[in-house]
Structures are given as C-alpha cells and as structure tokens.
Scaffold this active site. Structure first.
Site, short mmCIF file in Angstrom:
data_model
loop_
_atom_site.label_atom_id
_atom_site.label_comp_id
_atom_site.label_asym_id
_atom_site.label_seq_id
_atom_site.Cartn_x
_atom_site.Cartn_y
_atom_site.Cartn_z
CD GLU A 132 -2.81 1.08 2.52
OE1 GLU A 132 -3.11 -0.03 3.01
OE2 GLU A 132 -3.23 2.15 2.96
CG HIS A 165 -4.37 7.28 0.06
ND1 HIS A 165 -5.37 6.51 0.58
CD2 HIS A 165 -3.29 7.01 0.82
CE1 HIS A 165 -4.92 5.83 1.59
NE2 HIS A 165 -3.67 6.11 1.77
CG ASP A 212 2.07 -16.63 11.67
OD1 ASP A 212 1.19 -15.98 11.06
OD2 ASP A 212 1.86 -17.76 12.15
CE LYS A 221 -5.85 -1.72 6.00
NZ LYS A 221 -5.09 -0.86 5.10
C1 MEV Z 1 -5.63 2.85 5.40
O1 MEV Z 1 -4.80 1.76 5.06
C2 MEV Z 1 -5.64 3.05 6.90
C3 MEV Z 1 -6.61 4.11 7.39
O2 MEV Z 1 -7.92 3.83 6.94
C4 MEV Z 1 -6.55 4.06 8.91
C5 MEV Z 1 -7.56 4.92 9.59
O3 MEV Z 1 -8.63 5.17 9.03
O4 MEV Z 1 -7.29 5.28 10.76
C6 MEV Z 1 -6.24 5.48 6.90
#
Ligand code: MEV
Length: 425
Positions: A83, A375, A277, A261
């Site tokens: 990413e 992005h 892992d 995430k």
């Molecule tokens: C994208 O890989 C991760 C985000 O969505 C994390 C977040 O929203 O805090 C930007």
C-alpha cells in the site's frame, strides 16, 4: 475432458516442472511463466523448503521508514507493504514524535500460551484442581522437551487450568505458559502441549483433544508511547480533532476496526519485512482489542497539560527472531540487521512504536485534509510510472492528471506522449 486441479504427485516435482503444469492449466504465456521463474533474493530452492508445491516467489516493495527514535536510539524501519503512503506516514509521524524525544517502549517477557483441551471429564470442577496440584510434574515433562530453551532462560513458567461449559458439554482447559525467548514459539509450545497430554489424561480421567498454541498472547505484550508536540502536528485544533477522531473509534466498532487497521499497517509491514507470521499477530491484536467484551482501539490518545497529544499502545506481539522463516529468509536476515534488534522483545517494541506512528499519521490526515489527497498523489505517481514515465516525467505526468482530475492510465499515457514529444523539440 475439462481441466482438472487434481495434480497427483505435484509435490514431488521440482518447482520448474510444477510451473509448467500450472502454465498449461492456466494458459500462461511464455512471458508470464518467465516472470514466475525469476525468483529474486529468495531462491526457488529455499522457497521450496519453506512451503509446499512452490512454483515461484512473490515480491513486494521493501521500504525503510526514517526518523524513528525509540528509547533514545535511532532506528531505520524496514517495511514490506503493497500500500502506498504507509512508509511515508510512519516516517512523518516519527519525525513529529522526535520533537518530544521519540517513542518509549517496554514489554513483558516473551510468554506464549499452549492450550490443552480435555474432554469427557466426569467432574470438571475437581479435575482442574487435580491438574493444578501436579503443576511441578507437568512443568518437568514439558521442560524436558527443549533443553536448549531452558539453557537460554526460557521454558514453562506456569500452568493454568479451568473448567468451561461448551455446546459440546463440559471440558477442562489447561494453559501452559511458556517463555519462548526469541522464537515466535508456536513449535515449542505445540511440542510441549502434546508432551504433557498423557499426564493430563491420567490426572483428569478425560480425553485430550486439541493441543495447540493460542494466538491470543496476553502474556506477551509490547507497549509504546510518545508525545506529539502540538505545533509540529499543525496546532491545537489538530490535537483536538485527533482526540475527537479517537473518541469516535473508542465508541463505534465500524470506525474502530479501521482505526486498528491503520495501526496494523505499520505492525504488519515490519512483521513482513522480518518474515514473521502476520496472521498470528493480526488475529491476536484484534482479539486483544476485544478482551473487555467490546472491540476497542489498541491505542489510547489524550491531551497533555501543555496541549500536546499523548499516544499509547499495548498489543500482543507473538513474533520471533529465530526459527521458522525469520531465520532462513535471506532478506529477513538483512532487515534484522538494518533494524539492529537483538531480541524478539526489542522487535515487538519496535512494532508497537511503528503501529502507534501509523495510527497517528492516519488520524492526523483524516482529521485535517482527509486521506485522499496524499493517496491520490501517490496513486497518480503509480499510474504515471505504470504507463512508462521515468524520472522527472513521473511527477510531471502525475501533476497533470491530478490537475485535470483524470487519474487514469489512458490520460496518463496521452500526457506522457505529449511531454516526450515536446521535450524532443
Ligand atoms: C488505510 O490503510 C488506513 C486508514 O484507513 C486508517 C484509519 O482510518 O485510521 C487510513
């Protein structure tokens, strides 16, 4: 006859012959099979020893995040991830953290849990006590499985047992708590759990079924904290906006999943670069986030009395530096050297710091200009490169497709051709 995926004896063939069979099955072109034949740093022979039915290797970008100061020591952080933005985001957050001294970390001993499921127990509330009464004997049998681990200061440190009621009837669950030192530990934990099972059956009169490591490594956690100076973040309004973003995650599971995430973006990228892992870490982290019965952020954010932003994280880190792929992957050996970590605990602490950094960077972007701007820039550069732009042309094409709001391959190609023509004039 249609194609069949029943390729008997595939596992016995060398990778190149397997590849030919797969190429035939999937109608791969000569060029495609040649791409798969190029193995990169991990040779096909090495890959073939790591998993089954190998036909090639799979490369991902390896980047380094800069600016990390952890416990007053400078680190370059190798990150493997597909990413865009994650490496830049981590570096950026680490730069801001430096203003107030960087990250400070700590961790518990590397203690993993081995689970033993005892079924068909007549009296579970007595049986589990019988296990606890024979702890020493259990410890002795388990520790005899790995003299080297004991020599290194590891081994089983405790035994826990509890009765549970399940839809398949009552059971007794035994936990071996094992200090696995610098290994991820799943192997030694499984071996020890299997070894003590006959004694557990004897003690309980029950039947042992599962004997396996738990990925909810609650005794093996790393913590990281940092203060992010308000001006370096963009002012007190930014601090307040981030606190609100955090409050959203702390209350709403839909947001919390994405918040976590963002943390795992950093943690897993470091885990990948060290050939750890990642599934063990990921499942452990999310389960840990739910320990109180509600899914919560792995991090905590608050405002200091100076108006700066304080971040803290605590998460299980079932990772290793020795054994498994970590020890054989040629790149993992080098990334470990770049990281300069000596123990699995050090590595876990670095991961926690990087997770906190990525979390901060994501929240800051989200709470200010939004995530898409950054992005889009990277996406546009990727598109420019994918249509053949090189060097300065990448940014030139990217800027044009962003300005035109046509971030597409076809337009990028046209612009690249135009720019090439005009640069020849
Ligand atoms: C994208 O890989 C991760 C985000 O969505 C994390 C977040 O929203 O805090 C930007």
């Amino acid at each position: 006859m249609g194609k069949t995926s029943e390729l008997k004896g595939l596992y016995k063939l060398p990778p190149s012959e397997r590849l030919s069979l797969v190429a035939k099955f999937a109608d791969l072109t000569y060029e495609e099979t040649e791409i798969l034949r190029k193995s990169g740093a991990l040779s096909l022979e090495q890959a073939d020893k790591m998993i089954e039915n190998v036909i090639g290797t799979f490369q991902l970008p390896l980047g380094v995040a800069t600016n990390f100061l952890i416990n007053n020591k400078d680190y370059l952080i190798p990150m493997v991830i597909e990413e865009p933005s994650v490496v830049a985001a981590a570096s950026n957050a680490a730069k801001i953290a430096r203003v107030r001294g960087g990250f400070f970390t700590e961790s518990t001993k590397p203690v993993m849990i081995g689970q033993i499921q005892v079924t068909n127990v007549k009296n579970p509330s007595e049986a589990y006590k019988a296990i606890l009464a024979e702890k020493d004997q259990i410890l002795k049998i388990a520790n005899a499985q790995d003299p080297l681990l004991i020599k290194l200061g590891g081994g089983v440190i405790d035994v826990e047992a509890r009765p549970i009621d399940t839809r398949a009837g009552p059971m007794v669950i035994v936990h071996l708590l094992i200090d696995v030192r610098d290994a991820m530990g799943a192997n030694v934990v499984n071996t020890m759990s299997e070894a003590v099972s006959p004694l557990i059956e004897q003690l309980t009169g029950g039947k042992v079924l599962l004997r396996i490591v738990s990925n909810l490594a609650v005794y093996r956690v790393a913590r990281a904290r940092a203060v992010f100076e308000k001006e370096a973040l963009g002012g007190e309004e930014v601090v307040d906006a981030i606190i609100k973003a955090y409050a959203f995650a702390a209350t709403d599971p839909y947001r919390c999943t994405t918040h976590n995430k963002g943390i795992m973006n950093g943690v897993i990228a470091v885990a990948m670069s060290t050939a750890n892992d990642t599934r063990a870490l990921e499942s452990g982290a999310h389960a840990y986030a739910s320990m109180g019965g509600v899914y919560k952020p792995l991090s905590e954010w608050s405002k200091t009395s100076d108006g700066d932003l304080r971040g803290e994280i605590e998460m299980p880190v079932a990772i290793g530096l020795i054994g498994g792929a970590t020890a054989v992957h040629p790149i993992a050996k080098i990334t470990r050297k770049i990281l300069g970590v000596k123990t699995a605990r050090d590595l876990g602490e670095v991961m926690a710091a990087v997770g906190l950094a990525n979390n901060l960077a994501a929240m800051r972007a989200l709470a200010t200009e939004g995530i898409q701007k950054g992005h889009l820039r990277l996406h546009a550069r990727n598109i420019a490169a994918s249509v053949g732009a090189q060097g300065d042309m990448i940014d030139a094409v990217a800027e044009r497709i962003i300005a035109e709001k046509k971030i597409r391959m076809d337009r990028a190609k046209e612009i690249l051709e135009e720019l090439r023509k005009s640069s020849k004039k």
